[in-house]
Design an enzyme around this catalytic site. Structure first.
Site, PDB file in Angstrom:
ATOM      1  N   HIS A 207       0.721  -1.191   0.006  1.00 30.81           N
ATOM      2  CA  HIS A 207       0.165   0.157   0.082  1.00 30.81           C
ATOM      3  C   HIS A 207       0.758   1.300  -0.183  1.00 30.81           C
ATOM      4  O   HIS A 207       0.387   2.372   0.025  1.00 30.81           O
ATOM      5  CB  HIS A 207      -0.938   0.135   1.365  1.00 30.81           C
ATOM      6  CG  HIS A 207      -0.182   0.189   2.630  1.00 30.81           C
ATOM      7  ND1 HIS A 207       0.519  -0.583   3.158  1.00 30.81           N
ATOM      8  CD2 HIS A 207      -0.119   1.540   3.228  1.00 30.81           C
ATOM      9  CE1 HIS A 207       0.957  -0.358   4.369  1.00 30.81           C
ATOM     10  NE2 HIS A 207       0.552   1.121   4.113  1.00 30.81           N
TER      11      HIS A 207
HETATM   12  C1  UD1 Z   1      -1.737   5.174   6.260  1.00 28.55           C
HETATM   13  C2  UD1 Z   1      -0.500   5.777   6.609  1.00 28.55           C
HETATM   14  C3  UD1 Z   1       0.322   4.640   6.804  1.00 28.55           C
HETATM   15  C4  UD1 Z   1      -0.171   3.455   7.203  1.00 28.55           C
HETATM   16  C5  UD1 Z   1      -1.497   3.066   6.713  1.00 28.55           C
HETATM   17  C6  UD1 Z   1      -1.945   1.614   6.929  1.00 28.55           C
HETATM   18  C7  UD1 Z   1      -0.168   8.448   6.838  1.00 28.55           C
HETATM   19  C8  UD1 Z   1       0.614   9.160   6.197  1.00 28.55           C
HETATM   20  N1  UD1 Z   1      -0.047   6.939   6.333  1.00 28.55           N
HETATM   21  O1  UD1 Z   1      -1.705   5.227   4.840  1.00 28.55           O
HETATM   22  O2  UD1 Z   1       1.399   4.884   7.690  1.00 28.55           O
HETATM   23  O3  UD1 Z   1       0.849   2.408   6.873  1.00 28.55           O
HETATM   24  O4  UD1 Z   1      -2.480   4.053   6.799  1.00 28.55           O
HETATM   25  O5  UD1 Z   1      -3.225   1.396   6.274  1.00 28.55           O
HETATM   26  O6  UD1 Z   1      -0.896   8.404   7.840  1.00 28.55           O
HETATM   27  N2  UD1 Z   1      -9.196   5.004   2.238  1.00 28.55           N
HETATM   28  C9  UD1 Z   1     -10.321   4.243   2.328  1.00 28.55           C
HETATM   29  N3  UD1 Z   1     -11.016   3.838   3.510  1.00 28.55           N
HETATM   30  C10 UD1 Z   1     -10.475   4.083   4.628  1.00 28.55           C
HETATM   31  C11 UD1 Z   1      -9.151   4.952   4.759  1.00 28.55           C
HETATM   32  C12 UD1 Z   1      -8.490   5.270   3.465  1.00 28.55           C
HETATM   33  O7  UD1 Z   1     -11.056   4.239   1.066  1.00 28.55           O
HETATM   34  O8  UD1 Z   1     -10.902   3.672   5.556  1.00 28.55           O
HETATM   35  C13 UD1 Z   1      -8.640   5.154   1.005  1.00 28.55           C
HETATM   36  C14 UD1 Z   1      -8.774   6.612   0.476  1.00 28.55           C
HETATM   37  O9  UD1 Z   1      -8.910   6.494  -0.758  1.00 28.55           O
HETATM   38  C15 UD1 Z   1      -7.549   7.376   0.846  1.00 28.55           C
HETATM   39  C16 UD1 Z   1      -6.523   6.202   0.841  1.00 28.55           C
HETATM   40  O10 UD1 Z   1      -7.381   5.114   1.075  1.00 28.55           O
HETATM   41  O11 UD1 Z   1      -7.416   8.398   0.205  1.00 28.55           O
HETATM   42  C17 UD1 Z   1      -5.387   6.216   1.568  1.00 28.55           C
HETATM   43  O12 UD1 Z   1      -5.841   6.661   2.999  1.00 28.55           O
HETATM   44  P1  UD1 Z   1      -4.726   7.485   3.772  1.00 28.55           P
HETATM   45  O13 UD1 Z   1      -5.322   7.393   5.442  1.00 28.55           O
HETATM   46  O14 UD1 Z   1      -4.578   8.871   3.323  1.00 28.55           O
HETATM   47  O15 UD1 Z   1      -3.357   6.732   3.947  1.00 28.55           O
HETATM   48  P2  UD1 Z   1      -2.849   5.172   3.914  1.00 28.55           P
HETATM   49  O16 UD1 Z   1      -2.255   5.064   2.546  1.00 28.55           O
HETATM   50  O17 UD1 Z   1      -4.073   4.495   4.421  1.00 28.55           O
END
Ligand code: UD1
Length: 368
Positions: A207
């Site tokens: 991811h």
């Molecule tokens: C975040 C953390 C990362 C961790 C990861 C675990 C930061 C900078 N990164 O990254 O360190 O390893 O979580 O999962 O904080 N989304 C959904 N549903 C959710 C959450 C996210 O659909 O419940 C999607 C959205 O499109 C979002 C993308 O995932 O834009 C990324 O989510 P985000 O919280 O920005 O960062 P992660 O890549 O999950």
């Protein structure tokens, strides 16, 4: 007087780090008054709610509902809401875990309000500032009053950055507290049956933006997985970011045609742990998975050029393989030939880390 502690979680990897601490406070009801705040950085049921249930985390006292956004948006939204919350009723201490955007945002707000901060899992460094978590770690540690560390290399990193030695406490790894507590329960999961897994398999998670947001890099990693799945069934629970990129880059349909690949939605904690524990090998770019496989004694190939968790390499089962197809495939073949790394659990990865943190807070209570 009870210590009023605001404990902050936001994203999936925070939940297993906070759960043992919340349990430990409960053992001293006369000493602590903990509050759990969920920023809502992760909000899907299978990225959040399921973890609360499986880890026996109490329902959050406050849910900020921040959701997704750019780094600045996400950080700023958490800051605005945290400021309201902490100003209305300032606690004696704010506890943050890990390195996600919510961790850093809550820390900045608390520090500016002169509320002491404790960072659990402090001092980890990949020395790669292109990684958003590295920025979060640097800022959080610089502002923390208690740096609770999982391994001695973190002590070296923090001292190098000028953190006063009296702020650094080697307590071990709270995520491993959760693993050891729930391992037996997880092994009873029927996830293998649900996925129709017969024999050996490898477990895959991907991811990280540096791997999945770059089409070329992602294509090369997928080419490696394609080669490996010809010899070994692969189970790949796909993070929402990764699903988005697979579709955007036009990889999704091709992947669904692979014979030996099981794609699933993100899994809960117990199913993931069960699958990891029984896997022949694990391929990942996660931070936590490197540590979990080390304790489970399962060989782990980390699809990155660096790690902030070097102890998983020197003492554990982890190998850094970068993103080149030949290296990933070569190392996977070594493991399949029976030459995987056998490691041991690092010091204080023993199920008692949260207990040490709470003892430390009782011995050195925060001063405002
Ligand atoms: C975040 C953390 C990362 C961790 C990861 C675990 C930061 C900078 N990164 O990254 O360190 O390893 O979580 O999962 O904080 N989304 C959904 N549903 C959710 C959450 C996210 O659909 O419940 C999607 C959205 O499109 C979002 C993308 O995932 O834009 C990324 O989510 P985000 O919280 O920005 O960062 P992660 O890549 O999950």
């Amino acid at each position: 007087m009870k210590l009023k502690i605001v404990n902050v979680v936001g994203a999936r990897p925070n939940f297993m780090k906070m759960a043992p601490l919340m349990m430990e406070y409960q053992r001293h009801p006369d000493k602590f008054e903990p509050k759990l705040v969920h920023t809502g950085q992760h909000y899907d049921d299978n990225m959040s709610t399921l973890f609360f249930e499986q880890l026996h985390l109490p329902k959050p006292d406050v849910y900020l509902g921040i959701g997704s956004g750019s780094h600045s948006e996400q950080t700023a939204k958490v800051m605005v809401e945290m400021e309201k919350l902490l100003s209305a009723e300032p606690p004696d201490l704010v506890v943050v875990v890990g390195d996600v955007n919510s961790t850093m945002a809550a820390t900045i707000v608390a520090a500016k309000l002169c509320i002491p901060v404790a960072h659990v899992e402090a001092g980890l460094r990949s020395f790669d500032r292109a990684m958003p978590e590295e920025i979060n770690r640097l800022v959080t540690d610089a502002l923390s009053d208690y740096c609770f560390i999982t391994s001695q290399d973190a002590d070296v990193n923090l001292r190098r950055e000028g953190v006063a030695p009296e702020k650094i406490f080697f307590v071990g790894n709270v995520m491993i507290d959760t693993l050891l507590q729930l391992k037996d329960v997880s092994l009873k999961s029927d996830v293998s049956k649900r996925l129709g897994l017969g024999g050996s398999y490898g477990f895959v998670t991907l991811h990280r933006p540096s791997n999945v947001d770059d089409k070329q890099v992602f294509a090369e990693i997928l080419a490696a997985l394609d080669t490996i799945q010809k010899d070994l069934m692969l189970v790949f629970p796909v993070h929402p970011r990764t699903v988005n990129r697979l579709k955007q880059f036009g990889f999704w349909d091709g992947l669904r045609g692979w014979k030996n690949l099981k794609l699933t939605d993100p899994l809960g904690y117990l199913d993931s742990l069960c699958l990891m524990a029984n896997a022949k090998l694990v391929l990942t770019d996660s931070g936590g998975v490197q540590e979990e496989t080390t304790v489970l004694g399962v060989p782990c190939l980390t699809i990155r050029n660096n790690t902030e968790r070097p102890v998983t390499i020197t003492e554990g089962t982890n190998t850094l393989v970068g993103t080149s197809q030949s290296k990933i495939v070569g190392e996977a073949r070594k493991i399949l030939a029976g030459n995987g790394k056998r490691g041991r659990a690092p010091k204080f990865w023993d199920g008692k880390a949260a207990g040490r943190i709470v003892e430390c807070l009782l011995k050195h209570p925060p001063k405002r």
